[in-house]
Design a protein around this motif. Sequence first.
Motif, PDB file in Angstrom:
ATOM      1  N   ASP A  26       8.044   9.879  -5.918  1.00 40.11           N
ATOM      2  CA  ASP A  26       6.979  10.797  -5.521  1.00 40.11           C
ATOM      3  C   ASP A  26       6.812  11.945  -6.525  1.00 40.11           C
ATOM      4  OD1 ASP A  26       9.421  11.835  -4.976  1.00 40.11           O
ATOM      5  OD2 ASP A  26       9.038  12.342  -2.883  1.00 40.11           O
ATOM      6  N   THR A  27       7.291  11.740  -7.761  1.00 42.06           N
ATOM      7  CA  THR A  27       7.192  12.769  -8.791  1.00 42.06           C
ATOM      8  C   THR A  27       5.816  12.705  -9.469  1.00 42.06           C
ATOM      9  OG1 THR A  27       9.560  12.732  -9.249  1.00 42.06           O
ATOM     10  CG2 THR A  27       8.151  13.619 -10.959  1.00 42.06           C
ATOM     11  N   GLN A  66      -5.532  -1.218 -18.952  1.00 36.29           N
ATOM     12  CA  GLN A  66      -5.060   0.117 -19.327  1.00 36.29           C
ATOM     13  C   GLN A  66      -5.059   1.035 -18.107  1.00 36.29           C
ATOM     14  OE1 GLN A  66      -3.268   2.320 -21.099  1.00 36.29           O
ATOM     15  NE2 GLN A  66      -4.494   2.127 -22.955  1.00 36.29           N
ATOM     16  N   SER A  67      -3.925   1.690 -17.881  1.00 37.43           N
ATOM     17  CA  SER A  67      -3.748   2.653 -16.781  1.00 37.43           C
ATOM     18  C   SER A  67      -3.706   2.013 -15.398  1.00 37.43           C
ATOM     19  CB  SER A  67      -4.860   3.720 -16.800  1.00 37.43           C
ATOM     20  OG  SER A  67      -4.906   4.363 -18.048  1.00 37.43           O
ATOM     21  N   ILE A  68      -3.545   0.690 -15.324  1.00 37.06           N
ATOM     22  CA  ILE A  68      -3.466   0.041 -14.016  1.00 37.06           C
ATOM     23  C   ILE A  68      -2.117   0.339 -13.369  1.00 37.06           C
ATOM     24  CG2 ILE A  68      -2.513  -2.151 -14.854  1.00 37.06           C
ATOM     25  CD1 ILE A  68      -4.207  -3.587 -12.758  1.00 37.06           C
ATOM     26  N   ALA A  69      -2.133   0.538 -12.070  1.00 36.87           N
ATOM     27  CA  ALA A  69      -0.907   0.608 -11.273  1.00 36.87           C
ATOM     28  C   ALA A  69      -1.087  -0.436 -10.183  1.00 36.87           C
ATOM     29  CB  ALA A  69      -0.726   1.996 -10.671  1.00 36.87           C
ATOM     30  N   LEU A 100       0.840  -1.196   0.000  1.00 35.73           N
ATOM     31  CA  LEU A 100       0.000   0.000   0.000  1.00 35.73           C
ATOM     32  C   LEU A 100       0.877   1.250   0.000  1.00 35.73           C
ATOM     33  CD1 LEU A 100      -2.757   1.421   0.266  1.00 35.73           C
ATOM     34  CD2 LEU A 100      -2.536   1.191   2.748  1.00 35.73           C
ATOM     35  N   ASP A 101       1.931   1.244   0.823  1.00 36.24           N
ATOM     36  CA  ASP A 101       2.870   2.373   0.850  1.00 36.24           C
ATOM     37  C   ASP A 101       3.569   2.533  -0.496  1.00 36.24           C
ATOM     38  OD1 ASP A 101       2.227   2.876   3.464  1.00 36.24           O
ATOM     39  OD2 ASP A 101       3.956   1.804   4.298  1.00 36.24           O
ATOM     40  N   ARG A 119       3.312   5.866  -2.895  1.00 34.87           N
ATOM     41  CA  ARG A 119       4.507   6.630  -3.236  1.00 34.87           C
ATOM     42  C   ARG A 119       4.704   6.714  -4.750  1.00 34.87           C
ATOM     43  NH1 ARG A 119       8.888   8.482  -0.429  1.00 34.87           N
ATOM     44  NH2 ARG A 119      10.864   8.579  -1.534  1.00 34.87           N
ATOM     45  N   ARG A 120       4.311   5.673  -5.466  1.00 41.46           N
ATOM     46  CA  ARG A 120       4.534   5.614  -6.910  1.00 41.46           C
ATOM     47  C   ARG A 120       3.414   6.264  -7.729  1.00 41.46           C
ATOM     48  NH1 ARG A 120       8.596   2.205  -8.953  1.00 41.46           N
ATOM     49  NH2 ARG A 120      10.152   1.940  -7.317  1.00 41.46           N
ATOM     50  N   THR A 121       2.309   6.632  -7.094  1.00 36.96           N
ATOM     51  CA  THR A 121       1.205   7.251  -7.820  1.00 36.96           C
ATOM     52  C   THR A 121       0.901   8.617  -7.213  1.00 36.96           C
ATOM     53  OG1 THR A 121      -0.396   6.145  -6.365  1.00 36.96           O
ATOM     54  CG2 THR A 121       0.143   5.038  -8.433  1.00 36.96           C
ATOM     55  N   ASN A 122       0.070   9.380  -7.929  1.00 34.36           N
ATOM     56  CA  ASN A 122      -0.348  10.680  -7.414  1.00 34.36           C
ATOM     57  C   ASN A 122      -1.808  10.591  -7.000  1.00 34.36           C
ATOM     58  OD1 ASN A 122      -1.686  13.537  -7.990  1.00 34.36           O
ATOM     59  ND2 ASN A 122       0.455  13.855  -7.419  1.00 34.36           N
ATOM     60  N   GLU A 123      -2.079  10.904  -5.764  1.00 38.70           N
ATOM     61  CA  GLU A 123      -3.429  10.729  -5.207  1.00 38.70           C
ATOM     62  C   GLU A 123      -4.486  11.457  -6.030  1.00 38.70           C
ATOM     63  OE1 GLU A 123      -5.699  11.139  -0.866  1.00 38.70           O
ATOM     64  OE2 GLU A 123      -3.680  11.982  -1.167  1.00 38.70           O
ATOM     65  N   ASP A 124      -4.144  12.614  -6.578  1.00 36.76           N
ATOM     66  CA  ASP A 124      -5.111  13.408  -7.331  1.00 36.76           C
ATOM     67  C   ASP A 124      -5.552  12.729  -8.622  1.00 36.76           C
ATOM     68  OD1 ASP A 124      -4.892  15.321  -5.382  1.00 36.76           O
ATOM     69  OD2 ASP A 124      -3.395  16.515  -6.468  1.00 36.76           O
TER      70      ASP A 124
END
Length: 630
Positions: A592-593, A296-299, A216-217, A221-226
């Motif tokens: 975190d970019t 498509q677009s899965i993380a 979960l962490d 960290r690898r995605t943007n919440e927005d």
Amino acid sequence: MAEKNNLFEYNDDSVRTLDWKEHIRLRPGMYIGKLGDGSSPDDGIYVLLKEVIDNCIDEYTMGYGKQVDVSIEQKSVTVRDYGRGIPLGKVVDVVSKINTGAKYDSKAFQKSVGLNGVGTKAVNALSKYFRVSAFRDGKEKSAEFTRGELTKEHKEAKTTEPNGTLVTFTPDETVFKNFHFLNEYVDNQFWNYCYLNAGLVINFNGKKYVSKNGLLDLLQRRTNEDELRYPIIHLKGDDIEVAITHNNDYGEEIFSFVNGQYTTQGGTHQQAFREAFVKVIRDFYKKDYDAADIRQSIAAAVSVRVVEPVFESQTKTKLGSLYMVEGGATMKNFVGDFLAKELDNYLHKNPTTADSLKKRIEQSERERKELAGIKKLANERAKKANLHNKKLRDCRFHYNEEATGKDKEAILEKQKESTIFITEGDSASGSITKARDVERQAVFSLRGKPLNCFGLTKKVVYENEEFNLLQHALNVEEGIEGLRYNNIVIATDADVDGMHIRLLLMTFFLQFFPDLVKNGHVYILETPLFRVRDKKETHYCYDEAEKQEAVKKLGGKPEITRFKGLGEISPDEFARFIGADMRKQPVMVMQDTHIQQILEYYMGKNTPERQDFIIKNLKVELDLVEEEKA
């Protein structure tokens, strides 16, 4: 003539038996993959670091030692764990005798990463200095080596140090030429260890790494919440953990792990997850969605723990195990059964998430159908453009091809080194084409500045002939699994126009193929800015400091040439800069970019903030001229 025939004689003298360290040094690729200089995340120096830390992690998973201390000072690495410590009588053997270790007995290390007793021996053999110290029950034993050769074995002594093992090594610069550790890659490596081992603490050069919530962490960290379409789904079971969400990026990004090992090339567990996820979604929504639309677009991240895992190489980047345990469930059934129960339950209990996921899939479906007609026309145009003759000068070996035959290891090495240079203009393309290694290096020529594609949809990739041809050359239309070249190197002039082309190409990759950047495939070629020479010596310098050093070394008044464009460098000279000592800077996206925010800042409409940034960082040609005069 008789002397020539002797070269081809096959007799007793022709057969050699190499000792362990000779074999590792002669064939390092068999043990640590490619060598490299540290500019790629899978370069050998990071594998050496990983092999040492893997042993610390195995101790942690067995319940011994919650902390690992790591320091890297210049080119020397020190790793200290607080596990049980190597048995004192076996300190030398464990790091210098192949097939010596505790992990052959699966009862001692049930789900370990390193099972063949090679890891630390490879580190030892490939280091110009290697020291190991074991602390156990108030006693200490140390040994020192040079390139695998024992130079000093210390006597057993009393100590107040807590139990554990301390390893210090400096990679051999004759093997890893011009190497350097990039903190960004080390940072990713340590975070992955912590995500896979919740509660583990790694201290690295004063920075603390620890994760409480595992995968979960990682996804947070690898995605943007927005940009997430729904909150991250986090599921845990015996020997398996997954985290899943969808965002607005193109492609799919799946992080897969086995026994705490990051399998960058996936394997049976990752494929099982991809197939199982599609099946569960189809069954839940009772609709036969296209698999590409579902993913498509899965993380996502998936981690499994396997008894005695089988990897496809010593570097353990791809899992080959078909079963979780000998005689037990297949990997496909194990992952499939887990998702069929847990993910299905989660979606039933969380209807808002289920609805958001459905909308994301159907959006991908609409976008795919809208592109269908355009793709057909674009592919026909690509064939007419005769891609392989006009834009692309191809190489012989490709990253996505299967290696077979008796020379499999050598072919795999060449495939890993497969590179495509993206250049602008005929002069630059000509120099690289003449200087390249035709087996491993291809060249793709741009006509001029590519389109700024920020804010555009993927439709432009097919409508723009140059982007479409580049996409075909890379073979990434259906995802990066078919990528033809391991290294995509942007090669432009070191002037304002060249910098602009770099930005436009990086925007293209980040906008439409972010997985290429996130997985460390995209680089910027560094070429020398100066040539400093006298009648005896020639030095190529990549910055002002190197130029001054070369002038000082040669003395007198050497001839100084400044290269302003790639076309000014002759093919003979260019061969030096794209060979074994090639310098290339990786294009990296930190964990975190926020990609879209970066592109908006640099490639969107002008803003006061960006104007201030440009003014503060502007370096005009006049400044450069003054520097040269100085």
